[in-house]
Each structure stands twice: as structure tokens, then as C-alpha cells.
Design a protein around this motif. Structure first.
Motif, mmCIF file in Angstrom:
data_model
loop_
_atom_site.group_PDB
_atom_site.id
_atom_site.type_symbol
_atom_site.label_atom_id
_atom_site.label_comp_id
_atom_site.label_asym_id
_atom_site.label_seq_id
_atom_site.Cartn_x
_atom_site.Cartn_y
_atom_site.Cartn_z
ATOM 1 N N GLU A 87 0.828 -1.211 0.000
ATOM 2 C CA GLU A 87 0.000 0.000 0.000
ATOM 3 C C GLU A 87 0.857 1.254 0.000
ATOM 4 O OE1 GLU A 87 -4.268 -0.403 2.277
ATOM 5 O OE2 GLU A 87 -2.530 0.174 3.476
ATOM 6 N N GLN A 92 -4.303 3.953 -1.180
ATOM 7 C CA GLN A 92 -4.096 4.819 -0.025
ATOM 8 C C GLN A 92 -3.432 4.003 1.073
ATOM 9 O OE1 GLN A 92 -4.809 8.239 0.267
ATOM 10 N NE2 GLN A 92 -4.981 7.927 -1.942
ATOM 11 N N TYR A 93 -2.424 4.557 1.703
ATOM 12 C CA TYR A 93 -1.746 3.872 2.802
ATOM 13 C C TYR A 93 -2.633 3.923 4.036
ATOM 14 C CZ TYR A 93 1.670 2.922 6.458
ATOM 15 O OH TYR A 93 2.316 2.409 7.542
ATOM 16 N N SER A 94 -2.917 2.768 4.623
ATOM 17 C CA SER A 94 -3.826 2.702 5.762
ATOM 18 C C SER A 94 -3.113 2.421 7.087
ATOM 19 C CB SER A 94 -4.896 1.623 5.519
ATOM 20 O OG SER A 94 -4.291 0.338 5.415
#
Length: 135
Positions: free
Chosen positions: A60, A71-73
Motif C-alpha cells: 500500500e 491509499q496507505y492505511s
């Protein structure tokens, strides 16, 4: 009129599928690296956090940071690494693991440099402890 945009690093890397293959190899390499696991905090984290979850977050992040739609979560780099007390030598070992993986997949040099610049931008949030001199 159709305006062509400059391809992103994500595009140059071949998108999520290619990034996932490289991240898979990198995390497999990192999880068993004795230079990293000599740090008891890192070693413990490698047992506590699943390799699959780690791979997911790395995929991610690389996709997002390279211009992909993902999107980086995950948590902020400092929040997820500061307690590990990672040294400069351990950072260098991680960089070496990354280089070995990039070379294994013959990632072109310009893309390697962009990836390493992205990774280097996280260093200040990750490396907190200087190498302790042996007594």
C-alpha cells in the motif's frame, strides 16, 4: 483534446502486481535478516506482526508513495518504528536487503533511485538509536 501525463513511478514499476512481487521478496528477506533480528525489539515484532500484514502495508505504502491509486492505511512511520530503537547499522541492513531485492528483479536504476529516495524520506522517523559501541 487528450492530454498525456507523464507516467508516474507507479506506472514505471508496472503497478500493484509488480510492486507486490517485489514487496513479497523484500519482506521475506527482512523477516529473517539476522542483522535486523539481533535487535530484540525487532525480532519480537517479527514474531508479533504477520509477514502477510507487513507485506500488505508495504505494498500500500509503495503504491501510494509512487503515485498509484492506493491509499496507505497503516500508522505513521514514527508511531510504528520508534519503540524498536532501530540503529544506523540496522537501517543500513534494511537498505542492503532492499538493494538485493531490487537487483534480483532487475528494477531499472532510475526507478531504484526514486524508490530509495522515498524510503530515505522515512529514515528520520524510523532510526532513533545510534550504534552502541561494544565495551
Amino acid at each position: 483534446m487528450d492530454i498525456q501525463s507523464t507516467p508516474s513511478l507507479y506506472d514505471h514499476l508496472g503497478g500493484v502486481y509488480n510492486i507486490a512481487v517485489v514487496a513479497d521478496d523484500l519482506i521475506d528477506r527482512v523477516m529473517v535478516d539476522s542483522r535486523l533480528n539481533a535487535n530484540p525489539r525487532v525480532d519480537e515484532a517479527h514474531y508479533r506482526v504477520s509477514a502477510q500484514g507487513f507485506k500488505f502495508l508495504v505494498i500500500e505504502m509503495v503504491c501510494w508513495a509512487s503515485g498509484g491509486p492506493q491509499q496507505y492505511s497503516g500508522r505513521a512511520m514514527g508511531d510504528s518504528h520508534r519503540h524498536l530503537m532501530i540503529t544506523n547499522d540496522e537501517w543500513a541492513a534494511f537498505v542492503d536487503d532492499l538493494q538485493r531485492t531490487l537487483d534480483k528483479f532487475t528494477v531499472p536504476h532510475p526507478e531504484q533511485e526514486e524508490l530509495k529516495a522515498i524510503m530515505q524520506s522515512t529514515r528520520e522517523s524510523i532510526v532513533v538509536a545510534p550504534l552502541q559501541e561494544a565495551s
